[in-house]
Design a protein around this motif. Structure first.
Motif, mmCIF file in Angstrom:
data_model
loop_
_atom_site.group_PDB
_atom_site.id
_atom_site.type_symbol
_atom_site.label_atom_id
_atom_site.label_comp_id
_atom_site.label_asym_id
_atom_site.label_seq_id
_atom_site.Cartn_x
_atom_site.Cartn_y
_atom_site.Cartn_z
ATOM 1 N N LEU A 144 0.737 -1.190 0.013
ATOM 2 C CA LEU A 144 -0.031 -0.023 -0.146
ATOM 3 C C LEU A 144 1.087 1.474 0.049
ATOM 4 N N ALA A 145 2.121 1.175 0.064
ATOM 5 C CA ALA A 145 3.065 2.176 0.540
ATOM 6 C C ALA A 145 3.156 3.055 -0.967
ATOM 7 N N CYS A 146 2.335 4.344 -0.616
ATOM 8 C CA CYS A 146 2.242 5.354 -1.807
ATOM 9 C C CYS A 146 1.413 6.571 -1.048
ATOM 10 N N PRO A 147 1.914 7.795 -1.163
ATOM 11 C CA PRO A 147 0.896 8.819 -0.696
ATOM 12 C C PRO A 147 -0.383 8.833 -1.574
ATOM 13 N N ALA A 148 -1.457 8.693 -1.149
ATOM 14 C CA ALA A 148 -2.706 8.845 -2.113
ATOM 15 C C ALA A 148 -3.527 10.088 -2.067
ATOM 16 N N SER A 149 -3.420 11.051 -1.265
ATOM 17 C CA SER A 149 -3.907 12.391 -1.449
ATOM 18 C C SER A 149 -3.044 13.233 -2.518
ATOM 19 N N PRO A 150 -3.952 13.810 -3.480
ATOM 20 C CA PRO A 150 -3.309 14.577 -4.443
ATOM 21 C C PRO A 150 -2.309 15.755 -3.654
ATOM 22 N N ILE A 151 -2.690 16.310 -2.682
ATOM 23 C CA ILE A 151 -1.803 17.148 -1.937
ATOM 24 C C ILE A 151 -0.320 16.666 -1.803
ATOM 25 N N PHE A 152 -0.538 15.376 -1.310
ATOM 26 C CA PHE A 152 0.723 14.667 -0.943
ATOM 27 C C PHE A 152 1.362 14.113 -2.099
ATOM 28 N N TYR A 153 1.021 13.264 -3.184
ATOM 29 C CA TYR A 153 1.593 12.938 -4.149
ATOM 30 C C TYR A 153 2.000 13.853 -5.079
ATOM 31 N N LYS A 154 1.543 15.235 -5.117
ATOM 32 C CA LYS A 154 2.037 16.299 -5.865
ATOM 33 C C LYS A 154 3.095 17.089 -4.940
ATOM 34 N N TYR A 155 3.246 16.668 -4.018
ATOM 35 C CA TYR A 155 4.189 17.697 -3.214
ATOM 36 C C TYR A 155 5.577 17.375 -3.602
ATOM 37 N N ASN A 156 5.948 16.094 -4.049
ATOM 38 C CA ASN A 156 7.319 15.468 -4.448
ATOM 39 C C ASN A 156 7.012 14.469 -5.378
ATOM 40 N N PRO A 157 6.506 14.896 -6.620
ATOM 41 C CA PRO A 157 6.320 13.961 -7.815
ATOM 42 C C PRO A 157 7.306 12.956 -8.298
ATOM 43 N N VAL A 158 8.750 13.378 -8.136
ATOM 44 C CA VAL A 158 9.542 12.315 -8.573
ATOM 45 C C VAL A 158 9.765 11.468 -7.526
ATOM 46 N N LYS A 159 9.382 11.627 -6.204
ATOM 47 C CA LYS A 159 9.496 10.657 -5.043
ATOM 48 C C LYS A 159 8.217 9.972 -5.274
ATOM 49 N N THR A 160 7.141 10.308 -5.781
ATOM 50 C CA THR A 160 5.911 9.601 -5.872
ATOM 51 C C THR A 160 5.974 8.281 -6.834
ATOM 52 N N ILE A 161 6.784 8.819 -7.971
ATOM 53 C CA ILE A 161 6.693 8.007 -9.127
ATOM 54 C C ILE A 161 7.808 6.768 -8.668
ATOM 55 N N LYS A 162 8.933 7.455 -8.116
ATOM 56 C CA LYS A 162 10.088 6.409 -7.582
ATOM 57 C C LYS A 162 9.333 5.308 -6.447
#
Ligand SMILES: NC(=O)c1ccc[n+]([C@@H]2O[C@H](COP(=O)([O-])OP(=O)(O)OC[C@H]3O[C@@H](n4cnc5c(N)ncnc54)[C@H](O)[C@@H]3O)[C@@H](O)[C@H]2O)c1
Ligand SMILES: O=c1ccn([C@@H]2O[C@H](COP(=O)(O)OP(=O)(O)O[C@H]3OC[C@@H](O)[C@H](O)[C@H]3O)[C@@H](O)[C@H]2O)c(=O)[nH]1
Length: 394
Positions: A144-162
């Protein structure tokens, strides 16, 4: 002499014709043997139907088949300190037959969500970022590890896709090494701004590959691809849930998602922020229904992807009015600017979940919203009289 010569010429001609016929037959058979699939392969290709030969799953640790050491099911939950993950931990721990290990970097989750279990002999919490490899003996992995809120996943997009790509690769590598079954919590966002409505699992989606949401939307699509490649190439047991909007107690109060925003704003006496146009739709699944669906999917025989969500669809304006009616009658709302690439509509077709998992949501919006508001009120230190639901809202 002449007749002898005639007979000789005739037999030479006959012999030459026979040679040509035999050579031709051999050439045809040779050609066919190149084109024909060897019989021992035919079954295999038919089995996968896509040119790949099914692989046997990796062998689990010897402990799994030991006769004398009775081990509990060892379940790793990445992202288990988050909203959905912590409810999943509750359910799996309450079963009493599992050892649960949570790996979380606490980017959007908190230890507070797990305080009930810290110190329990069947529970372990590891501060770990899944973009780094993790070696843990386990039987099942809920990834499940992944920020789900758009606010959080847009905060550091490179980290989100990593997190979605490297994190899923690391978890697949672990699953292969220990022979674990792995479930990915994918998302309705893989459908993008859907042109098919409601969305079935066969729909390939309408996703912007370079937008501000792409780190999440495309990241989850790549994660699904990796899951199926490990399944086809290594025989890994995979499960993929396409989760639709989920709400309930323990969501981050300042998470930025619509249900948490509207309830927090109403309880704090703030104006609810309806992002334009307000007619866009979502469908919301209460968290206990979601956890039921994930556990059924992990325990079943279907790889998925399977939509898990509540098909009750409504606009953001209808949601604001529901919060006003059920949570705070004095609440008001205003239309504010939206963010790029916001999907206009979303509603799951849950035929597969119902037929293959025997799952369907049971908690209506009318029942779920007050339960979430009660949790928020308690955490915000404000009073909230829990009104009994007055019939199904949707
Ligand atoms: N809640 C929803 O509406 C929804 C909808 C669709 C899909 N999902 C998916 O379900 C999962 C859980 O969602 P949620 O709503 O509980 O979100 P959440 O943000 O509350 O939980 C995510 C958890 O993952 C952890 N995490 C994030 N990046 C990490 C990393 N690199 N390494 C380790 N841990 C990391 C966070 O700290 C958090 O505890 C996510 O994969 C999300 O994409 C959620
Ligand atoms: O304050 C707000 C927040 C959001 N919204 C609107 O509410 C709708 C839902 O937005 P949310 O941020 O709650 O959630 P989204 O639908 O964008 O993504 C959600 O569903 C898909 C999941 O994969 C994501 O993890 C989850 O966040 C959007 O149309 C948004 O514009 C508001 O009207 N007001």
């Amino acid at each position: 002499m002449q007749s002898y010569g005639f007979e000789l010429r005739l037999s030479l001609k006959f012999g030459f014709v026979c040679f040509i016929l035999i050579a031709n037959a051999l050439a045809v058979r040779e050609a066919r043997s190149i084109l024909l699939i060897p019989s021992n392969m035919a079954g295999a290709l038919a089995a996968n139907g896509d040119g790949t030969v099914p692989k046997t799953p990796p062998t689990p640790s010897p402990l799994r088949s030991s006769k004398y050491t009775t081990t509990k099911m060892r379940i790793l939950i990445t992202g288990g300190a988050g909203f959905i993950g912590s409810h999943l931990v509750d359910r799996l721990m309450e079963e009493g037959t599992n050892e649960v290990i949570v790996a979380d970097n606490f980017f959007s989750g908190t230890k507070d969500n797990l305080k009930r279990w810290i110190g329990h002999p069947n529970f372990e919490l590891i501060r770990h970022d899944v973009t780094e490899p993790l070696l843990v003996e386990c039987d099942q992995i809920y990834h499940l590890a992944c920020p789900a809120s758009p606010i959080f996943y847009k905060y550091n997009p490179v980290k989100t896709i990593k997190t979605n790509v490297m994190g899923t690769l690391n978890m697949l590598g672990l699953a292969k090494r220990v022979g674990a079954r792995i479930l990915l919590t994918s998302t309705s966002e893989v459908y993008g701004d859907p042109l098919q409505h409601p969305q079935t699992e066969e729909y390939w989606g309408n996703v912007n590959p370079i937008g501000v949401r792409s780190c999440y939307d495309e990241g989850k699509r790549v994660a699904e691809t990796l899951m199926f490649d490990y399944h086809r190439q290594h025989g890994l047991e995979i499960r993929i849930a396409r989760i639709f909007n989920t709400y309930g107690p323990r969501m981050n109060i300042d998470d930025g998602r619509v249900v948490s925003n509207f309830i927090a704003q109403a309880l704090r006496g703030e104006v609810m922020t309806v992002q334009a146009p307000g007619t866009q739709t979502r469908s919301f699944c209460y968290v206990s229904d979601m956890v039921d669906g994930l556990i059924k999917l992990m325990g079943g025989d279907n790889t998925g992807p399977i939509n898990i969500g509540n098909p009750g669809e409504f606009t953001m304006l209808e949601l604001a009015n529901a919060v006003k009616e059920l949570i705070e009658p004095s609440a008001t709302y205003k239309i504010v600017e939206n963010t790029p690439d916001d999907p206009r509509q979303r509603k799951p077709d849950i035929t597969k979940a119902t037929k293959l998992l025997g799952w369907a949501p049971t908690v209506s919006l009318r029942e779920g919203l007050p339960l979430m508001a009660e949790d928020f009120a308690q955490r915000l230190g404000v009073s909230f009289p829990l009104q009994s639901p007055r019939g199904p809202f949707f």
